[in-house]
Design an enzyme around this catalytic site. Sequence first.
Site, PDB file in Angstrom:
ATOM      1  N   SER A  64      -5.928  -6.435  30.225  1.00 11.36           N
ATOM      2  CA  SER A  64      -6.300  -7.258  29.068  1.00 11.36           C
ATOM      3  C   SER A  64      -5.083  -7.938  28.452  1.00 11.36           C
ATOM      4  O   SER A  64      -3.949  -7.471  28.579  1.00 11.36           O
ATOM      5  CB  SER A  64      -6.974  -6.402  27.993  1.00 11.36           C
ATOM      6  OG  SER A  64      -8.140  -5.796  28.483  1.00 11.36           O
TER       7      SER A  64
HETATM    8  N1  SAH Z   1      -8.244  -1.149  29.672  1.00  7.60           N
HETATM    9  C1  SAH Z   1      -7.921  -1.894  30.865  1.00  7.60           C
HETATM   10  C2  SAH Z   1      -8.775  -3.125  30.993  1.00  7.60           C
HETATM   11  C3  SAH Z   1      -9.272  -3.281  32.381  1.00  7.60           C
HETATM   12  S1  SAH Z   1     -10.565  -4.482  32.627  1.00  7.60           S
HETATM   13  C4  SAH Z   1      -6.452  -2.228  30.923  1.00  7.60           C
HETATM   14  O1  SAH Z   1      -5.758  -2.045  29.898  1.00  7.60           O
HETATM   15  O2  SAH Z   1      -5.941  -2.611  31.972  1.00  7.60           O
HETATM   16  C5  SAH Z   1     -12.036  -3.524  32.452  1.00  7.60           C
HETATM   17  C6  SAH Z   1     -12.168  -2.321  33.338  1.00  7.60           C
HETATM   18  O3  SAH Z   1     -13.469  -1.787  33.121  1.00  7.60           O
HETATM   19  C7  SAH Z   1     -12.090  -2.607  34.843  1.00  7.60           C
HETATM   20  O4  SAH Z   1     -11.120  -1.796  35.419  1.00  7.60           O
HETATM   21  C8  SAH Z   1     -13.498  -2.265  35.351  1.00  7.60           C
HETATM   22  O5  SAH Z   1     -13.503  -1.734  36.664  1.00  7.60           O
HETATM   23  C9  SAH Z   1     -13.950  -1.246  34.337  1.00  7.60           C
HETATM   24  N2  SAH Z   1     -15.396  -1.071  34.240  1.00  7.60           N
HETATM   25  C10 SAH Z   1     -16.367  -1.994  34.371  1.00  7.60           C
HETATM   26  N3  SAH Z   1     -17.577  -1.439  34.204  1.00  7.60           N
HETATM   27  C11 SAH Z   1     -17.379  -0.115  33.960  1.00  7.60           C
HETATM   28  C12 SAH Z   1     -18.240   1.001  33.687  1.00  7.60           C
HETATM   29  N4  SAH Z   1     -19.565   0.890  33.656  1.00  7.60           N
HETATM   30  N5  SAH Z   1     -17.663   2.207  33.474  1.00  7.60           N
HETATM   31  C13 SAH Z   1     -16.323   2.369  33.491  1.00  7.60           C
HETATM   32  N6  SAH Z   1     -15.461   1.353  33.740  1.00  7.60           N
HETATM   33  C14 SAH Z   1     -15.973   0.124  33.961  1.00  7.60           C
END
Ligand code: SAH
Length: 213
Positions: A64
Site C-alpha cells: 500500500s
Molecule cells: N498490508 C499489505 C497490503 C497488501 S495488498 C502491505 O502492507 O503490503 C492486500 C492483501 O490482501 C494482498 O496481499 C491480498 O492477497 C490480501 N487479501 C485479499 N483478499 C484476502 C482475504 N479474503 N483474506 C486475507 N487476505 C486477503
Amino acid sequence: MKDTFKHKGLRQQLVTTLKNKGITNEAVLNAIGNIPRHLFMDSSFLDYAYKDMAFPIAAEQTISQPYTVAFQTELLQVQKEDKILEIGTGSGYQTAVLCELGAKVYSIERQQELFKKTSKFLPKLGYRAKKLIFGDGYKGLNEEAPFDSIIVTAGAPFVPKPLLSQLKIGGRLVIPVGDDVQIMTLFIRKDTKQFEQHEFGEFRFVPLLEDKN
Ligand code: SAH
C-alpha cells in the site's frame, strides 16, 4: 539486506511528505521513519521505495501507499499492547508498522506464496507478529477474538459481519468499502449491537477476495 544513510535520508523525506499531507500522529510517523520499506519490495523497485506510492509485490498484489498505511493506522488509535487483527498481510509492511507501535498483531493472508514469503521475512527484520495466518480474512479470527482493533488492507465489497462481531466494546474496525473505488470507513463498537460509523473519502485497493488461493 542493507539499510544505508541514503535510505534513512529518503525515509525522512517521506515522513515530511506525509506530514504535509496531514498525518499528525508522531508514533505513526516515527514508525514509518524507522521501517526500511525498500526491503519489503522487489529489488527492481528500490528507487521508488520512498516515494509516496503503492507498488507491485508478488502474486499480483501491492504494498500500500505509505500515506494510506499512515492514514489507516492513525484511525486505529493504537495503544501499546493492543490486540490487533490485520486482514491482508501482503508484504508485511503494515504489520511492521503495527509491531513498531507495540501492538500484538495477528495477520491473515489468503495468497499462500505471499504468506510464506512474509512469514520468513518479517522475523529477519525483528518484527514478530503474534500470529501470521494463511486463511480467509472474511471470516476474521474467532479463536483470538475480541480485538481492540481490526484493519482491512484490501478493498471490501461489503463489511464482513464476523469482523464487526470480533471487536471489543470500544474497538475500532478500519475498512475500505467498495468495488472499483473504496470509501475508507471506521466503525466503533458502542455496545453488543450498536456501531458508530464514520467515512473518510476515497481510496483504491486491490480487492478482498473470497477463499484461499
Ligand atoms: N498490508 C499489505 C497490503 C497488501 S495488498 C502491505 O502492507 O503490503 C492486500 C492483501 O490482501 C494482498 O496481499 C491480498 O492477497 C490480501 N487479501 C485479499 N483478499 C484476502 C482475504 N479474503 N483474506 C486475507 N487476505 C486477503
